[in-house]
Design an enzyme around this catalytic site. Structure first.
Site, PDB file in Angstrom:
ATOM      1  N   ARG A   1      12.651  39.923  48.840  1.00  0.00           N
ATOM      2  CA  ARG A   1      13.184  39.936  47.466  1.00  0.00           C
ATOM      3  C   ARG A   1      12.391  39.049  46.512  1.00  0.00           C
ATOM      4  O   ARG A   1      12.720  38.957  45.332  1.00  0.00           O
ATOM      5  CB  ARG A   1      14.660  39.544  47.475  1.00  0.00           C
ATOM      6  CG  ARG A   1      15.537  40.657  48.060  1.00  0.00           C
ATOM      7  CD  ARG A   1      17.018  40.546  47.746  1.00  0.00           C
ATOM      8  NE  ARG A   1      17.482  39.274  47.253  1.00  0.00           N
ATOM      9  CZ  ARG A   1      18.149  38.350  47.964  1.00  0.00           C
ATOM     10  NH1 ARG A   1      18.435  38.578  49.228  1.00  0.00           N
ATOM     11  NH2 ARG A   1      18.532  37.230  47.421  1.00  0.00           N
ATOM     12  N   ASN A   2      11.345  38.377  47.004  1.00  0.00           N
ATOM     13  CA  ASN A   2      10.516  37.569  46.109  1.00  0.00           C
ATOM     14  C   ASN A   2       9.732  38.519  45.195  1.00  0.00           C
ATOM     15  O   ASN A   2       9.238  39.547  45.636  1.00  0.00           O
ATOM     16  CB  ASN A   2       9.562  36.685  46.927  1.00  0.00           C
ATOM     17  CG  ASN A   2       8.898  35.638  46.058  1.00  0.00           C
ATOM     18  OD1 ASN A   2       8.133  35.956  45.161  1.00  0.00           O
ATOM     19  ND2 ASN A   2       9.216  34.381  46.329  1.00  0.00           N
ATOM     20  N   HIS A   3       9.636  38.159  43.937  1.00  0.00           N
ATOM     21  CA  HIS A   3       8.990  39.030  42.951  1.00  0.00           C
ATOM     22  C   HIS A   3       7.478  38.852  42.854  1.00  0.00           C
ATOM     23  O   HIS A   3       6.837  39.536  42.046  1.00  0.00           O
ATOM     24  CB  HIS A   3       9.606  38.785  41.563  1.00  0.00           C
ATOM     25  CG  HIS A   3      10.939  39.419  41.388  1.00  0.00           C
ATOM     26  ND1 HIS A   3      11.871  38.960  40.484  1.00  0.00           N
ATOM     27  CD2 HIS A   3      11.517  40.487  41.989  1.00  0.00           C
ATOM     28  CE1 HIS A   3      12.950  39.709  40.539  1.00  0.00           C
ATOM     29  NE2 HIS A   3      12.760  40.640  41.456  1.00  0.00           N
ATOM     30  N   PHE A   4       6.877  37.948  43.639  1.00  0.00           N
ATOM     31  CA  PHE A   4       5.439  37.677  43.511  1.00  0.00           C
ATOM     32  C   PHE A   4       4.590  38.943  43.649  1.00  0.00           C
ATOM     33  O   PHE A   4       3.807  39.275  42.760  1.00  0.00           O
ATOM     34  CB  PHE A   4       5.005  36.637  44.548  1.00  0.00           C
ATOM     35  CG  PHE A   4       3.560  36.262  44.460  1.00  0.00           C
ATOM     36  CD1 PHE A   4       3.122  35.334  43.531  1.00  0.00           C
ATOM     37  CD2 PHE A   4       2.622  36.838  45.307  1.00  0.00           C
ATOM     38  CE1 PHE A   4       1.781  34.985  43.447  1.00  0.00           C
ATOM     39  CE2 PHE A   4       1.284  36.493  45.236  1.00  0.00           C
ATOM     40  CZ  PHE A   4       0.863  35.565  44.306  1.00  0.00           C
TER      41      PHE A   4
ATOM     42  N   THR B   1       9.111  33.106  41.059  1.00  0.00           N
ATOM     43  CA  THR B   1       9.302  34.477  41.553  1.00  0.00           C
ATOM     44  C   THR B   1      10.353  34.538  42.654  1.00  0.00           C
ATOM     45  O   THR B   1      10.685  35.602  43.140  1.00  0.00           O
ATOM     46  CB  THR B   1       7.977  35.052  42.092  1.00  0.00           C
ATOM     47  OG1 THR B   1       7.491  34.201  43.134  1.00  0.00           O
ATOM     48  CG2 THR B   1       6.953  35.190  40.983  1.00  0.00           C
TER      49      THR B   1
END
Length: 164
Positions: A39-42, A138
Site C-alpha cells: 500500500r506504499n505509494h512510492f 508515501t
C-alpha cells in the site's frame, strides 16, 4: 527488541536526485526491497511520473529503471530498534553516512526527504550545498494526503531536476 539493519543505497554514477526515507518497514526488510509494503505509494507515484508500470515489474528491473533515470533511493537511518513499522516507534537510530552522497553521486543535483522523520536530518543534508526538499510521505500511514495530492508534490520536485 533487536537492532534492525537497513538496506544498501540505490545510487549510481548518473544519480541526480536521491529520495531519502527514514527506515524500511517490516515488509520492506522482509522482502529486502525499498518500499515493499503493497500500500506504499512510492512505486505507484514513480509509475505515474514516468508513464511506466513499475509496480508490475520485478524489483531488480524497477531498480535498474530508477538508476537509468537518475534517481537514487536511500534512508537516513542505517540501523535502529523498532517494534512494527511506524516512524514514531524508531528508537536509538544510527545515521547513514549522508555526507558521502556527493562522493557516491557526482552528478547529484538535489535531495528529497520522503516524510517528516526523514526530514529531521535536513540540517545535515542542507550542509551538502544542494537543494533539499521535503516530500509528503508515501507511507500508508500518511492517509491524510490523497494519492493525487502526493503525486502533485512529487511531480514538482522531480520536474525541478528534470526527472519527470
Amino acid at each position: 527488541m533487536s537492532r534492525l539493519q537497513g538496506l544498501a543505497p540505490v545510487i549510481g554514477r548518473r544519480t541526480r536526485l536521491v529520495v531519502l526515507g527514514s527506515f524500511p518497514s517490516v515488509a520492506s526488510l522482509q522482502a529486502r526491497q525499498y518500499y515493499g509494503h503493497p500500500r506504499n505509494h512510492f512505486w505507484p507515484i514513480l509509475s505515474a511520473l514516468w508513464g511506466i508500470d513499475l509496480v508490475a515489474m520485478e524489483y531488480a528491473r524497477r531498480i535498474a529503471e530508477v538508476k537509468a533515470r537518475g534517481l537514487g533511493i536511500w534512508d537516513v537511518y542505517a540501523a535502529c530498534r523498532r517494534e512494527g513499522s511506524l516512524d514514531s516507534a524508531i528508537e536509538d537510530p544510527e545515521l547513514n553516512d549522508l555526507a558521502s552522497l556527493r562522493r557516491r553521486a557526482p552528478g547529484l543535483r538535489a535531495l528529497a526527504h520522503n516524510g517528516g522523520e526523514s526530514a529531521r536530518t535536513m540540517k545535515i543534508t542542507r550542509s551538502l550545498g544542494l537543494p533539499v526538499y521535503r516530500l509528503p510521505s508515501t507511507s500508508p500511514a500518511n492517509a491524510s494526503w490523497s494519492f493525487e495530492r502526493k503525486l502533485a508534490s512529487w511531480r514538482t520536485v522531480f520536474e525541478s531536476v528534470d526527472l519527470a
